[in-house]
Design a protein around this motif. Structure first.
Motif, PDB file in Angstrom:
ATOM      1  N   THR A 252       0.852  -1.192   0.000  1.00  0.00           N
ATOM      2  CA  THR A 252       0.000   0.000   0.000  1.00  0.00           C
ATOM      3  C   THR A 252       0.887   1.241   0.000  1.00  0.00           C
ATOM      4  N   LEU A 254       1.258   3.072   2.318  1.00  0.00           N
ATOM      5  CA  LEU A 254       1.845   3.122   3.651  1.00  0.00           C
ATOM      6  C   LEU A 254       2.922   2.061   3.837  1.00  0.00           C
ATOM      7  N   GLY A 255       3.179   1.282   2.783  1.00  0.00           N
ATOM      8  CA  GLY A 255       4.138   0.199   2.885  1.00  0.00           C
ATOM      9  C   GLY A 255       3.446  -1.152   2.906  1.00  0.00           C
ATOM     10  N   ILE A 285       1.142   2.084  11.470  1.00  0.00           N
ATOM     11  CA  ILE A 285       1.509   1.862  10.074  1.00  0.00           C
ATOM     12  C   ILE A 285       1.604   3.188   9.313  1.00  0.00           C
ATOM     13  N   GLY A 286       1.316   4.280  10.009  1.00  0.00           N
ATOM     14  CA  GLY A 286       1.360   5.580   9.362  1.00  0.00           C
ATOM     15  C   GLY A 286       0.826   6.654  10.289  1.00  0.00           C
ATOM     16  N   GLN A 287       0.738   7.862   9.771  1.00  0.00           N
ATOM     17  CA  GLN A 287       0.296   9.013  10.545  1.00  0.00           C
ATOM     18  C   GLN A 287      -0.904   9.653   9.848  1.00  0.00           C
ATOM     19  N   VAL A 306      -4.929  11.441   5.364  1.00  0.00           N
ATOM     20  CA  VAL A 306      -3.643  10.768   5.264  1.00  0.00           C
ATOM     21  C   VAL A 306      -3.078  11.066   3.879  1.00  0.00           C
ATOM     22  N   GLU A 307      -1.853  11.522   3.826  1.00  0.00           N
ATOM     23  CA  GLU A 307      -1.259  11.864   2.531  1.00  0.00           C
ATOM     24  C   GLU A 307      -1.223  10.639   1.620  1.00  0.00           C
ATOM     25  N   PRO A 329      -1.401   8.479  15.312  1.00  0.00           N
ATOM     26  CA  PRO A 329      -0.832   7.334  14.591  1.00  0.00           C
ATOM     27  C   PRO A 329      -1.944   6.402  14.122  1.00  0.00           C
TER      28      PRO A 329
END
Length: 345
Positions: A252, A254-255, A285-287, A306-307, A329
């Protein structure tokens, strides 16, 4: 008495419009099944075909192993509870409940005894001599249910019977319906467009869309592990993160996110998570950034940006201190995530 119901390739056309498209379904004796779906999906048409109020263009209906497809409603082992109750205003409550037995030729004493038994079952003892206008909406709904059960149907059909009730009363009646169904053991087939109602009362949810069965199973399975994108979206709010299936997870923006799936490696995927599972005590898993929030009594619903992703929705516990602009988070419960194929376009 109770019986299984078999629906085999039922099709119904109105002119050139196909309302039901080869629908097949098998229900066990004593099962509480809910036909769920948006307006126009065919759920009420299917109920009316089971009850004999509408003919099928093709297909077969069996109740208790017997083919009833060509039988009129009066000769089927079914009764129906309608949303408008359809009580006779000039009759007492006992006479309303006993009406079907009267039409079957039962003696007065026997049918009034049965009416008293059914009024006890639905929690209305002592109401026999009243008339419908003296009762509340919830009480009239119980009378309609008692009348339907009085004739000992093998299958009880319920056509959005709680739709006219206010929220508090509707929830109370959901509990009562389930309790009564367990006590009498009759097969119930209930139509609604209310997802919460379906999950509250059903042994099996049958989700319909555009004249077909989209998904079916226990409420927990259909909500937590829906089989299609429509099912996922209809059964409640859903967050989706686009990605590509990989070994052991999904790639994804987000990785790599480790999650079980059955897609081929390289297939376009849609990683799905319910709002209540998005912000948990898990590794991040992200911000995300809080856009706004609203208090819903049982939870606070917040919009997150979320960007590189579509906006997300999260449900936070009551009392959570959060305000627009806060950074949070993303800590989803990966055990509650599921993966569906994504349209390549």
């Amino acid at each position: 008495m109770t019986a299984p119901v078999e629906i085999e390739a039922i099709t119904r056309r109105f002119g050139r419009v196909t309302v039901l498209d080869a629908v097949s379904l098998e229900l066990e004796a004593g099962e509480f099944a809910v036909l769920l779906g948006p307006s126009g999906c065919g759920k009420t048409t299917l109920l009316n075909i089971i009850g004999g109020f509408l003919d099928a263009s093709a297909g077969t209906v069996r109740i208790g192993g017997n083919d009833v497809t060509q039988l009129p409603a009066a000769q089927r082992p079914t009764t129906t509870v309608f949303q408008d109750y359809a009580l006779f205003p000039h009759m007492t409550i006992a006479q309303n409940v006993a009406f079907g037995l009267r039409m079957r030729g039962e003696r007065r004493r026997a049918r009034l005894a049965r009416a008293a038994e059914m009024l006890e079952l639905v929690g209305l003892p002592g109401m026999a001599r009243r008339r419908p206008h003296e009762l509340s909406g919830g009480q009239r709904q119980r009378v309609a249910l008692a009348r339907a059960l009085a004739v000992r149907p093998e299958v009880l059909l319920l056509d959005e019977p709680l739709g006219a009730l206010d929220l508090k009363l509707r929830r109370a009646m959901q509990d009562e319906l389930k309790t009564i169904q367990r006590e009498v053991g009759t097969t119930f087939i209930h139509v609604t467009h209310d997802q919460e109602e379906a999950m509250a009362i059903a042994d099996r949810v049958v989700l319909m869309n555009a004249g077909r069965i989209e998904d079916q199973g226990s409420p927990e399975r259909v909500y937590l592990r829906p089989q299609t994108a429509f099912s996922a979206a209809f059964m409640g709010e859903i967050n989706t993160i686009p990605g590509t299936a990989e070994d052991g997870g999904v790639a994804t923006p987000l990785g790599h996110i480790t999650v079980a799936h059955h897609l081929a490696v390289g297939q376009k995927a849609m990683l799905c998570v319910r709002p209540e599972h998005l912000l948990r005590q898990r590794p991040a898993i992200g911000q995300a950034t809080v856009q706004d929030g609203a208090f819903f009594g049982t939870h606070t619903r917040v919009h997150l940006s979320v960007e590189g992703l579509p906006d997300l929705i999260a449900h936070l516990p009551v009392g959570a201190e959060i305000k627009p602009g806060d950074a949070v988070p993303l800590t989803p419960d990966t055990d509650a995530m599921f993966v569906l194929p994504r349209d390549p376009q």
